[in-house]
Design a protein around this motif. Structure first.
Motif, PDB file in Angstrom:
ATOM      1  N   THR A  30     -23.422   4.497  37.426  1.00 16.78           N
ATOM      2  CA  THR A  30     -24.477   3.580  37.860  1.00 16.78           C
ATOM      3  C   THR A  30     -25.813   4.272  38.110  1.00 16.78           C
ATOM      4  OG1 THR A  30     -23.742   3.832  40.167  1.00 16.78           O
ATOM      5  CG2 THR A  30     -22.853   1.964  38.916  1.00 16.78           C
ATOM      6  N   LEU A  31     -25.820   5.596  38.087  1.00 16.46           N
ATOM      7  CA  LEU A  31     -27.057   6.326  38.351  1.00 16.46           C
ATOM      8  C   LEU A  31     -28.197   5.927  37.407  1.00 16.46           C
ATOM      9  CD1 LEU A  31     -28.322   8.432  40.184  1.00 16.46           C
ATOM     10  CD2 LEU A  31     -27.560  10.207  38.589  1.00 16.46           C
ATOM     11  N   PRO A  32     -27.964   5.764  36.094  1.00 17.45           N
ATOM     12  CA  PRO A  32     -29.065   5.320  35.225  1.00 17.45           C
ATOM     13  C   PRO A  32     -29.663   3.982  35.649  1.00 17.45           C
ATOM     14  CG  PRO A  32     -27.272   6.182  33.906  1.00 17.45           C
ATOM     15  CD  PRO A  32     -26.758   6.101  35.310  1.00 17.45           C
ATOM     16  N   SER A  33     -28.828   3.072  36.143  1.00 18.89           N
ATOM     17  CA  SER A  33     -29.341   1.774  36.606  1.00 18.89           C
ATOM     18  C   SER A  33     -30.208   1.943  37.847  1.00 18.89           C
ATOM     19  CB  SER A  33     -28.183   0.815  36.896  1.00 18.89           C
ATOM     20  OG  SER A  33     -27.472   0.521  35.728  1.00 18.89           O
ATOM     21  N   LEU A  37     -27.115  -1.609  32.933  1.00 24.42           N
ATOM     22  CA  LEU A  37     -26.197  -2.522  33.612  1.00 24.42           C
ATOM     23  C   LEU A  37     -25.114  -2.998  32.659  1.00 24.42           C
ATOM     24  CD1 LEU A  37     -28.339  -4.918  35.858  1.00 24.42           C
ATOM     25  CD2 LEU A  37     -26.695  -3.216  36.608  1.00 24.42           C
ATOM     26  N   PHE A  38     -25.545  -3.397  31.465  1.00 31.00           N
ATOM     27  CA  PHE A  38     -24.628  -3.968  30.478  1.00 31.00           C
ATOM     28  C   PHE A  38     -23.584  -2.954  30.024  1.00 31.00           C
ATOM     29  CE2 PHE A  38     -23.316  -5.205  26.216  1.00 31.00           C
ATOM     30  CZ  PHE A  38     -23.089  -6.568  26.357  1.00 31.00           C
ATOM     31  N   PHE A  39     -24.006  -1.733  29.733  1.00 28.60           N
ATOM     32  CA  PHE A  39     -23.112  -0.749  29.127  1.00 28.60           C
ATOM     33  C   PHE A  39     -22.445   0.201  30.123  1.00 28.60           C
ATOM     34  CE2 PHE A  39     -25.677  -1.789  25.345  1.00 28.60           C
ATOM     35  CZ  PHE A  39     -24.645  -2.036  24.441  1.00 28.60           C
ATOM     36  N   LEU A  40     -22.987   0.334  31.329  1.00 23.81           N
ATOM     37  CA  LEU A  40     -22.459   1.321  32.262  1.00 23.81           C
ATOM     38  C   LEU A  40     -22.029   0.721  33.601  1.00 23.81           C
ATOM     39  CD1 LEU A  40     -25.018   4.219  31.634  1.00 23.81           C
ATOM     40  CD2 LEU A  40     -22.652   4.098  30.841  1.00 23.81           C
ATOM     41  N   THR A  41     -22.971   0.071  34.286  1.00 25.53           N
ATOM     42  CA  THR A  41     -22.703  -0.355  35.659  1.00 25.53           C
ATOM     43  C   THR A  41     -21.641  -1.443  35.747  1.00 25.53           C
ATOM     44  OG1 THR A  41     -24.951   0.222  36.310  1.00 25.53           O
ATOM     45  CG2 THR A  41     -23.746  -1.246  37.774  1.00 25.53           C
ATOM     46  N   LEU A  42     -21.745  -2.476  34.922  1.00 23.20           N
ATOM     47  CA  LEU A  42     -20.769  -3.567  34.995  1.00 23.20           C
ATOM     48  C   LEU A  42     -19.354  -3.098  34.640  1.00 23.20           C
ATOM     49  CD1 LEU A  42     -22.818  -6.585  33.568  1.00 23.20           C
ATOM     50  CD2 LEU A  42     -22.160  -6.151  35.944  1.00 23.20           C
ATOM     51  N   ILE A  87     -21.588 -13.342  29.420  1.00 22.81           N
ATOM     52  CA  ILE A  87     -21.714 -13.316  30.886  1.00 22.81           C
ATOM     53  C   ILE A  87     -22.272 -11.978  31.347  1.00 22.81           C
ATOM     54  CG2 ILE A  87     -20.426 -13.440  33.047  1.00 22.81           C
ATOM     55  CD1 ILE A  87     -18.533 -15.381  31.696  1.00 22.81           C
ATOM     56  N   ALA A  88     -21.823 -10.880  30.712  1.00 21.36           N
ATOM     57  CA  ALA A  88     -22.365  -9.560  31.040  1.00 21.36           C
ATOM     58  C   ALA A  88     -23.863  -9.510  30.749  1.00 21.36           C
ATOM     59  CB  ALA A  88     -21.634  -8.481  30.247  1.00 21.36           C
ATOM     60  N   LEU A  89     -24.253 -10.090  29.621  1.00 22.61           N
ATOM     61  CA  LEU A  89     -25.676 -10.138  29.275  1.00 22.61           C
ATOM     62  C   LEU A  89     -26.454 -10.985  30.275  1.00 22.61           C
ATOM     63  CD1 LEU A  89     -27.782  -9.271  27.168  1.00 22.61           C
ATOM     64  CD2 LEU A  89     -27.263 -11.376  25.913  1.00 22.61           C
ATOM     65  N   LEU A  90     -25.842 -12.089  30.705  1.00 22.38           N
ATOM     66  CA  LEU A  90     -26.484 -12.955  31.697  1.00 22.38           C
ATOM     67  C   LEU A  90     -26.740 -12.209  32.995  1.00 22.38           C
ATOM     68  CD1 LEU A  90     -27.382 -15.755  32.769  1.00 22.38           C
ATOM     69  CD2 LEU A  90     -24.988 -16.166  33.367  1.00 22.38           C
ATOM     70  N   PHE A  91     -25.717 -11.501  33.511  1.00 22.50           N
ATOM     71  CA  PHE A  91     -25.895 -10.740  34.748  1.00 22.50           C
ATOM     72  C   PHE A  91     -26.937  -9.636  34.571  1.00 22.50           C
ATOM     73  CE2 PHE A  91     -21.648 -12.284  36.282  1.00 22.50           C
ATOM     74  CZ  PHE A  91     -22.087 -12.764  37.501  1.00 22.50           C
ATOM     75  N   SER A  92     -26.905  -8.960  33.430  1.00 27.08           N
ATOM     76  CA  SER A  92     -27.849  -7.859  33.184  1.00 27.08           C
ATOM     77  C   SER A  92     -29.291  -8.366  33.175  1.00 27.08           C
ATOM     78  CB  SER A  92     -27.526  -7.176  31.848  1.00 27.08           C
ATOM     79  OG  SER A  92     -26.228  -6.657  31.846  1.00 27.08           O
ATOM     80  N   ILE A  93     -29.516  -9.463  32.489  1.00 27.81           N
ATOM     81  CA  ILE A  93     -30.873 -10.036  32.419  1.00 27.81           C
ATOM     82  C   ILE A  93     -31.284 -10.599  33.777  1.00 27.81           C
ATOM     83  CG2 ILE A  93     -32.263 -11.870  31.391  1.00 27.81           C
ATOM     84  CD1 ILE A  93     -30.655 -11.490  28.822  1.00 27.81           C
ATOM     85  N   GLY A 148     -12.109  -1.904  32.202  1.00 30.02           N
ATOM     86  CA  GLY A 148     -13.413  -2.423  32.585  1.00 30.02           C
ATOM     87  C   GLY A 148     -14.259  -2.770  31.375  1.00 30.02           C
ATOM     88  N   TYR A 149     -14.271  -1.908  30.388  1.00 26.59           N
ATOM     89  CA  TYR A 149     -15.022  -2.185  29.158  1.00 26.59           C
ATOM     90  C   TYR A 149     -14.389  -3.335  28.377  1.00 26.59           C
ATOM     91  CZ  TYR A 149     -18.321   1.661  29.452  1.00 26.59           C
ATOM     92  OH  TYR A 149     -19.355   2.478  29.830  1.00 26.59           O
ATOM     93  N   ALA A 150     -13.053  -3.388  28.332  1.00 33.43           N
ATOM     94  CA  ALA A 150     -12.373  -4.473  27.618  1.00 33.43           C
ATOM     95  C   ALA A 150     -12.673  -5.824  28.267  1.00 33.43           C
ATOM     96  CB  ALA A 150     -10.858  -4.221  27.602  1.00 33.43           C
ATOM     97  N   PHE A 151     -12.726  -5.838  29.614  1.00 29.63           N
ATOM     98  CA  PHE A 151     -13.016  -7.084  30.342  1.00 29.63           C
ATOM     99  C   PHE A 151     -14.370  -7.646  29.938  1.00 29.63           C
ATOM    100  CE2 PHE A 151     -14.992  -9.181  34.003  1.00 29.63           C
ATOM    101  CZ  PHE A 151     -14.047 -10.152  34.308  1.00 29.63           C
ATOM    102  N   TRP A 152     -15.395  -6.792  29.960  1.00 33.02           N
ATOM    103  CA  TRP A 152     -16.742  -7.278  29.646  1.00 33.02           C
ATOM    104  C   TRP A 152     -16.953  -7.474  28.160  1.00 33.02           C
ATOM    105  CZ3 TRP A 152     -19.072  -9.726  33.168  1.00 33.02           C
ATOM    106  CH2 TRP A 152     -19.025  -9.319  34.502  1.00 33.02           C
TER     107      TRP A 152
END
Length: 211
Positions: free
Chosen positions: A31-34, A61-66, A104-110, A94-98
């Motif tokens: 999450t550090l990059p976010s 957020l999309f690729f790391l934090t979520l 939805i991941a894109l929605l949260f990220s935006i 975690g990656y498979a879930f998103w």
């Protein structure tokens, strides 16, 4: 006999602390990059720096934090059975879930990116600032409910939002603990991540929502 019991308790405590610390450290690294992009977004000069920070914040957020947050939730769910050797499995989950929920991941990220962007604009406005904070808090709590409730059942984003509102007592409790944790980390003991403060926080979130 007492010495054996004491040694067993000490080993259990050491294992618990190690699980907290390392899982917490992995989450912080992801999450550090976010956090860095979010800080840049809030305090960068106007212009291209702001737009690039917004882009990288949403992208991280999309690729790391979520995915990392989902894996930490899974880790905390299996608290009594977890092993750090299985953490790569949780990350894959975690990656498979998103991956199955890219929209939805894109929605949260935006959404989180825009909340920070408008917070930057509205931080000197007595009217807009509370609105930005309210939307950000609702979005964060909805994310918590969405992640935790999808451990044992399947709910959509609107159901998670509905739970955030209808279970308002639990939501307030979660919000107080989250804000208190952030306050302590930012203005108190900055190195509490070493003992796994974020893992402990997520464990608390899982227990409150699942009860």
């Amino acid at each position: 006999m007492n010495k054996e019991k004491l040694m067993g308790d000490l080993l259990t405590l050491c294992e618990w602390l190690m699980n907290c610390s390392i899982s917490n450290l992995v989450w912080v690294i992801f999450t550090l990059p976010s956090f860095m992009a979010g800080y840049q977004l809030l305090f960068a000069p106007s212009g291209l720096a702001v737009l690039s920070s917004l882009f990288f914040f949403s992208l991280s957020l999309f690729f790391l934090t979520l995915p990392a947050t989902r894996s930490l939730v899974l880790f905390c769910k299996d608290w009594r059975e977890n092993r750090l050797s299985k953490y790569t499995f949780y990350l894959k989950q975690g990656y498979a879930f998103w991956f199955k929920r890219k929209k939805i991941a894109l929605l949260f990220s935006i959404l989180f990116g825009n909340v920070l962007f408008y917070f930057r604009i509205a931080k000197n406005s007595a009217f807009l600032l509370p609105i930005c904070l309210f939307i950000g808090m609702i979005a964060l709590l909805t994310l918590f409910y969405y992640l935790v409730m999808n451990l044992s059942s399947s709910i959509d984003i609107l159901e998670a939002l509905s739970l955030t509102i209808t279970r308002w007592k639990d939501s307030i409790k979660l919000l107080i603990v989250v804000l208190g944790t952030l306050f302590v980390c930012l203005f108190g003991i900055q190195y509490l991540y070493i003992v796994g403060i974020f893992t402990i926080l997520v464990r608390f979130v899982v227990r409150v929502i699942e009860k």
